[in-house]
Design an enzyme around this catalytic site. Structure first.
Site, mmCIF file in Angstrom:
data_model
loop_
_atom_site.group_PDB
_atom_site.id
_atom_site.type_symbol
_atom_site.label_atom_id
_atom_site.label_comp_id
_atom_site.label_asym_id
_atom_site.label_seq_id
_atom_site.Cartn_x
_atom_site.Cartn_y
_atom_site.Cartn_z
ATOM 1 N N LYS A 22 0.846 -1.209 0.000
ATOM 2 C CA LYS A 22 0.000 0.000 0.000
ATOM 3 C C LYS A 22 0.876 1.251 0.000
ATOM 4 C CE LYS A 22 -1.716 1.654 3.966
ATOM 5 N NZ LYS A 22 -1.467 3.092 4.221
ATOM 6 N N ASN A 23 1.898 1.269 0.830
ATOM 7 C CA ASN A 23 2.692 2.488 0.989
ATOM 8 C C ASN A 23 3.719 2.692 -0.114
ATOM 9 O OD1 ASN A 23 1.153 2.987 3.191
ATOM 10 N ND2 ASN A 23 2.686 2.390 4.697
ATOM 11 N N ARG A 93 -4.928 10.815 3.758
ATOM 12 C CA ARG A 93 -3.778 11.732 3.954
ATOM 13 C C ARG A 93 -2.781 11.615 2.813
ATOM 14 N NH1 ARG A 93 -0.167 14.342 7.117
ATOM 15 N NH2 ARG A 93 1.981 13.749 6.715
ATOM 16 N N CYS A 117 -4.952 12.635 12.002
ATOM 17 C CA CYS A 117 -5.759 11.416 12.085
ATOM 18 C C CYS A 117 -5.520 10.835 13.478
ATOM 19 C CB CYS A 117 -5.348 10.432 11.010
ATOM 20 S SG CYS A 117 -3.703 9.839 11.290
ATOM 21 N N ARG A 122 0.262 14.962 12.259
ATOM 22 C CA ARG A 122 0.816 14.660 10.920
ATOM 23 C C ARG A 122 0.840 15.903 10.023
ATOM 24 N NH1 ARG A 122 -1.432 8.959 9.098
ATOM 25 N NH2 ARG A 122 0.497 8.933 7.901
ATOM 26 N N PRO A 123 1.590 16.918 10.429
ATOM 27 C CA PRO A 123 1.722 18.143 9.622
ATOM 28 C C PRO A 123 2.437 17.851 8.295
ATOM 29 C CG PRO A 123 3.341 18.123 11.358
ATOM 30 C CD PRO A 123 2.465 16.941 11.606
ATOM 31 N N ILE A 124 2.460 18.872 7.447
ATOM 32 C CA ILE A 124 3.150 18.716 6.158
ATOM 33 C C ILE A 124 4.240 19.774 5.989
ATOM 34 C CG2 ILE A 124 1.183 17.609 4.998
ATOM 35 C CD1 ILE A 124 0.577 20.373 3.721
ATOM 36 N N ASP A 310 4.589 0.809 11.949
ATOM 37 C CA ASP A 310 3.328 0.192 11.516
ATOM 38 C C ASP A 310 3.157 -1.211 12.057
ATOM 39 O OD1 ASP A 310 3.414 1.697 8.183
ATOM 40 O OD2 ASP A 310 2.851 2.485 10.153
ATOM 41 N N ARG A 402 -8.622 -0.561 4.506
ATOM 42 C CA ARG A 402 -7.832 0.404 3.735
ATOM 43 C C ARG A 402 -6.498 -0.204 3.322
ATOM 44 N NH1 ARG A 402 -7.335 6.171 6.395
ATOM 45 N NH2 ARG A 402 -6.058 6.271 4.533
#
Ligand code: EPZ
Length: 423
Positions: A22-23, A93, A117, A122-124, A310, A402
């Site tokens: 997924k990632n 996200r 979340c 979880r800033p950018i 994870d 997900r």
């Protein structure tokens, strides 16, 4: 809302095949925006997040086709808008990953501010710092809750960027912004996850000139344009780790196929420390939780090649039942212990203080009603439910779907009994 009913299932036995990561697939799909030519991606897992990314690409003007169950083609002859829709971005996200490609190809990208979340704010800021270093202007519009990046008149100019922390998403986004920039870009203190290398491999097949992916410093020499390419997604090391933990917690004997053992080294090492036998070939791992006592260990999550955050919650479910006292320290996300309260409902003995948890092994867990709070916390509750007495009813399972393809079917193939009930 749908629920899982997980039955006490006894030791898992047999073989399971891991899907594409997924990632990895999400940034790979975003990268297809960088060319007007057709890209073919194989081993695409059937996940809700992949559906969301397909919708986002289509909204930008991409033609997305399913060539078979796990193969897609993406062709973006022209990007019809550089503004991502709120209703799409708000679902996931990782949508932020289209910002770099839009900026590179069209000189502009406007994204609704991604919400935080369950696992943290979880800033950018690191993504935006990278774009600014390449000469983009960043416009924050708090009132309308969006952020926009605009390249200067002469487009993006390569430069050196130091990441305060090795953010996976920021490394991917900046790499994709830099591939068409004028001149050379260096990303220092870059993330080294296997998914970064997979993305660099696709970009290089498309004609980019990237060196050093997987190390602290990534060098990107800007090129004029990128072409289409064919690429196979790397196996999902987090799904593989989840099944490794399932074999351990149920004291089973499971062979996991389609893995890259190199990507699993921290998980293999920690399971061996706990007395679990793990044998690897070049593309499989066999986990035997049925040989010998299982004991405690101390775990700290770190950016790759450290222990993956994870797998923290699935590993904690396993540690709830081993002999002795274990500690878990979560250093990547500021709030990734949401599963603790749910495991305690099942009888686990876990105390937390800040980003540290102390787990005292108990003889058994009890099935009860619990709730998935994020993707990997949900997976941890499934593992706990496989060994808990009675049945465990897990709500909010959309989180789990997900990130895990054919989750119930794969567990059924190992002898687990998990039912999905739709409300
Ligand atoms: C990726 O998220 C993964 N998601 C996550 O997997 C994974 O847990 C994470 O990397 C760490 O390995 C995808 O690849 C789609 P980060 P990402 O940027 O890119 C802070 C799962 O369960 N940070 O490395 O969002 C951030 O708040 C998911 O599959 C900043 O402060 O992770 C966090 O504390 C969960 N500023 C830490 O860095 C920034 O600009 C790590 O975030 C960016 C991040």
């Amino acid at each position: 809302m749908a629920k899982y009913i997980v039955h006490q299932s006894g030791p898992l036995k047999g073989e399971v095949v891991v899907s594409g990561a997924k990632n990895a697939v999400l940034p790979l799909m975003a990268a297809t925006l960088l060319t007007e030519e057709d890209c073919i991606i194989r081993d695409v897992p059937q996940l809700r997040d992949v559906v969301f990314m397909k919708e986002i690409l289509a909204s930008m003007g991409s033609a997305v086709k399913e060539l078979d169950e796990n193969t897609i083609s993406v062709e973006t002859k022209d990007i019809i808008t550089t503004e991502a829709r709120y209703d799409l971005v708000n679902k996931m996200r990782a949508s932020i990953l289209i910002m770099g490609p839009l900026l590179a190809r069209k000189g502009r990208a406007r994204i609704p501010l991604p919400g935080g979340c369950a696992i943290g704010a979880r800033p950018i800021d690191l993504h935006l710092k990278g774009f600014e270093a390449l000469g983009a202007d960043i416009i924050f519009n708090e009132a309308e809750s969006y952020v926009e990046a605009r390249a200067g008149g002469q487009g993006l100019i390569g430069d050196s960027i130091y990441l305060d922390m090795p953010s996976v998403g920021a490394t991917e986004n900046i790499m994709m912004a830099a591939v068409l920039a004028e001149g050379t870009t260096y990303i220092e203190n870059a993330a080294k996850e296997p998914e970064i290398i997979d993305l660099a491999n696709l970009l290089n097949k498309m004609g980019a000139k990237i060196k050093g992916a997987g190390t602290d410093t990534i060098k990107i020499e800007g090129v004029q344009r990128l072409g289409g390419a064919k690429h196979t997604v790397i196996p999902d090391r987090i799904e593989a780790g989840t099944f490794m933990l399932a074999a351990a917690i149920t004291k089973g004997n499971v062979t996991i196929n389609n893995v890259v053992p190199e990507h699993l080294k921290p998980i293999i090492a920690k399971l061996r420390e706990c007395g679990v036998r793990v044998a690897a070939t070049d593309d499989t791992v066999t986990v035997r939780g049925d040989l010998g006592p299982q004991n405690s260990t101390d775990l700290m999550t770190l950016p790759h090649p450290g222990f993956p955050t994870d797998i923290q919650s699935p590993f904690m479910a396993f540690l709830s039942l081993v002999n002795g006292t274990s500690t878990v320290k979560e250093t990547v996300f500021e709030n990734r212990f949401m599963h603790v309260s749910q495991l305690r409902k099942m009888g686990a003995n876990i105390e937390t203080a800040g980003n540290k948890a102390v787990i005292k092994g108990v003889a058994n867990l009890r099935g009860t009603q619990v709730m998935a709070t994020d993707l990997r916390a949900g997976a941890a509750l499934v593992l706990a439910g496989l060994v808990a007495e009675g049945t465990t009813e897990i709500s909010e399972i959309y989180h789990i779907e997900r990130g895990y393809e054919k989750f119930i079917e794969k567990f059924a193939g190992l002898g687990a009994t998990i039912e999905k009930i739709e409300d």
